[in-house]
Design a protein around this motif. Structure first.
Motif, PDB file in Angstrom:
ATOM      1  N   ILE A  85       0.852  -1.179   0.000  1.00  0.00           N
ATOM      2  CA  ILE A  85       0.000   0.000   0.000  1.00  0.00           C
ATOM      3  C   ILE A  85       0.880   1.218   0.000  1.00  0.00           C
ATOM      4  O   ILE A  85       0.531   2.283   0.469  1.00  0.00           O
ATOM      5  N   VAL A 140     -11.882   6.941  -3.482  1.00  0.00           N
ATOM      6  CA  VAL A 140     -10.929   5.837  -3.331  1.00  0.00           C
ATOM      7  C   VAL A 140     -11.446   4.805  -2.332  1.00  0.00           C
ATOM      8  O   VAL A 140     -11.202   3.607  -2.480  1.00  0.00           O
ATOM      9  N   TYR A 141     -12.181   5.265  -1.316  1.00  0.00           N
ATOM     10  CA  TYR A 141     -12.751   4.333  -0.342  1.00  0.00           C
ATOM     11  C   TYR A 141     -13.760   3.409  -1.028  1.00  0.00           C
ATOM     12  O   TYR A 141     -13.709   2.186  -0.861  1.00  0.00           O
ATOM     13  N   SER A 177     -12.083   1.051  -3.469  1.00  0.00           N
ATOM     14  CA  SER A 177     -11.342   0.046  -2.705  1.00  0.00           C
ATOM     15  C   SER A 177     -12.286  -1.033  -2.187  1.00  0.00           C
ATOM     16  O   SER A 177     -11.952  -2.230  -2.203  1.00  0.00           O
ATOM     17  N   TYR A 211     -11.898  -4.866  -3.059  1.00  0.00           N
ATOM     18  CA  TYR A 211     -11.802  -5.749  -1.888  1.00  0.00           C
ATOM     19  C   TYR A 211     -12.784  -6.913  -2.012  1.00  0.00           C
ATOM     20  O   TYR A 211     -12.428  -8.077  -1.778  1.00  0.00           O
ATOM     21  N   TYR A 262      -7.174  -7.739  -1.848  1.00  0.00           N
ATOM     22  CA  TYR A 262      -6.855  -6.307  -1.924  1.00  0.00           C
ATOM     23  C   TYR A 262      -7.506  -5.649  -0.719  1.00  0.00           C
ATOM     24  O   TYR A 262      -8.729  -5.692  -0.559  1.00  0.00           O
ATOM     25  N   ASP A 263      -6.695  -5.042   0.142  1.00  0.00           N
ATOM     26  CA  ASP A 263      -7.221  -4.541   1.408  1.00  0.00           C
ATOM     27  C   ASP A 263      -6.440  -3.316   1.881  1.00  0.00           C
ATOM     28  O   ASP A 263      -5.345  -3.445   2.427  1.00  0.00           O
ATOM     29  N   PRO A 264      -6.980  -2.109   1.672  1.00  0.00           N
ATOM     30  CA  PRO A 264      -6.280  -0.879   2.079  1.00  0.00           C
ATOM     31  C   PRO A 264      -6.335  -0.572   3.573  1.00  0.00           C
ATOM     32  O   PRO A 264      -6.008   0.539   3.980  1.00  0.00           O
ATOM     33  N   PHE A 299      -4.134   4.141   1.159  1.00  0.00           N
ATOM     34  CA  PHE A 299      -4.645   4.071  -0.208  1.00  0.00           C
ATOM     35  C   PHE A 299      -3.552   4.290  -1.248  1.00  0.00           C
ATOM     36  O   PHE A 299      -3.848   4.599  -2.408  1.00  0.00           O
ATOM     37  N   ALA A 328      -5.012  -0.387  -8.733  1.00  0.00           N
ATOM     38  CA  ALA A 328      -5.503  -1.264  -7.673  1.00  0.00           C
ATOM     39  C   ALA A 328      -5.388  -2.735  -8.052  1.00  0.00           C
ATOM     40  O   ALA A 328      -4.921  -3.569  -7.257  1.00  0.00           O
TER      41      ALA A 328
END
Length: 343
Positions: free
Chosen positions: A3, A98-99, A102, A106, A113-115, A171, A293
């Motif tokens: 990340i 982005v949240y 993500s 995810y 994939y995990d921010p 992120f 991503a």
């Protein structure tokens, strides 16, 4: 999973600055801007219609605004304040975008994939905070207790809720790509029909390279070479597409106590740096945030699981470089990516 905002560099194989005016259509002028942002360099070439036009200030402003929202390296950014436990921050559109994306990646990658791995990134020495030297299993397991994108949510009021106050966002795996997309949107609004945006190797293109009246083309760095070398394994054309590459062969940390090498891509499920035969993944998509991503996600996911997901993602193509059991380099690419390769 990595990340951190450092990924494998893609080198733009075009003459961005040394072009012949005689080759250009008379009504097309290209402006080139370069600089340093997001912990790396950028090089942007775009179409203008007046010699006086220069959008470098607009470009720098995009970087500034994105940093103020989601940069973990700026102590006063929204993400840094949220990571520290401030609860009354209403997230802005940058953070929200982005949240939400993500969350989508995810879910599609089954959590690979995990921010929310910010605390692990810091512990292993790839983030803005001081690392934990000689990190042991007990410490890793304790961090995993507050790692997981299922442990966070955004309320209707736009505030972040955490199941554990130590959940830490990062992120950087898509922040660079997102900034590139925003610059592209800015250039679109300015009326630019042809451009190429490169930030730290991540790329977004529109139209063509007007200096040559050809499509933009870029080279994919070979992951099997010395740091001082620059070799390419493929060249591809890009038209109204983005490309990002992730890899684990150059960026690493050496523990000062044990001397162990740790690659910068972390697995959120185990809490440890990745150990697999995949050397790098290049992803082409319709926007750079998506390419960014998924390039990271595919480095973490099991190889066969990655290929299965690629068969389901109709708007994402990839080129994967890995090693076989004898240590020889081998490649896999989707049909869409193969069509882009310059034969």
């Amino acid at each position: 999973m990595n990340i951190k905002a450092v990924k494998i560099s893609l080198y733009v194989c075009i003459a961005l600055f040394i072009t012949s005016c005689a080759d250009k259509p008379k009504d097309v002028i290209m402006r080139a801007n370069t600089g340093f942002a997001l912990g790396t360099t950028y090089s942007i070439q775009y179409e203008i219609f007046d010699e006086k036009e220069d959008y470098k200030n607009d470009i720098e402003n995009v970087f500034f605004e994105v940093n103020q929202s989601i940069s973990t390296y700026i102590r006063t950014s929204d993400i840094s304040r949220i990571n520290k436990g401030e609860k009354d921050i209403v997230i802005d559109d940058y953070f929200k975008t982005v949240y939400e994306f993500s969350r989508e990646v995810y879910e599609k990658t089954d959590g690979y994939y995990d921010p929310s791995v910010g605390a692990l990134v810091n512990a292993w020495g790839f983030g803005p905070e001081k690392p934990i030297n000689n990190l042991n299993k007990q410490q890793v397991d304790s961090i995993l207790l507050f790692t997981g994108f299922d442990k966070v949510r955004v309320t209707k009021e736009g505030k972040v809720e955490k199941d554990h106050p130590s959940v830490t966002f990062d992120f950087n795996s898509l922040g660079k790509g997102y900034a590139i997309d925003l610059i592209g949107e800015m250039l679109d609004k300015k009326g630019s029909k042809n451009y190429i945006i490169e930030v730290g190797g991540e790329i977004l293109t529109k139209g063509i390279n007007t200096s040559k009246s050809k499509k933009w083309f870029v080279g994919i760095d070979s992951p099997i070479q010395d740091e001082e070398e620059r070799q390419y394994i493929e060249y591809i054309t890009l038209e109204n597409k983005a490309m990002a590459t992730s890899g684990n062969y150059r960026k690493f940390r050496i523990d000062p106590i044990t001397g162990d090498h740790y690659v910068h891509i972390l697995n959120a499920k185990t809490g440890y740096p990745m150990k697999n035969n995949v050397l790098s993944v290049s992803v082409v998509a319709d926007n750079c945030m998506k390419a960014d991503a998924y390039a990271t996600a595919f480095m973490v996911m099991p190889y066969e699981k990655t290929k299965q997901l690629l068969s389901e993602l109709k708007d994402v193509d990839a080129y994967i470089v890995s090693k076989d059991e004898q240590g020889n380099m081998q490649t896999y690419s989707t049909k869409g990516f193969q069509d882009l390769i310059i034969k």
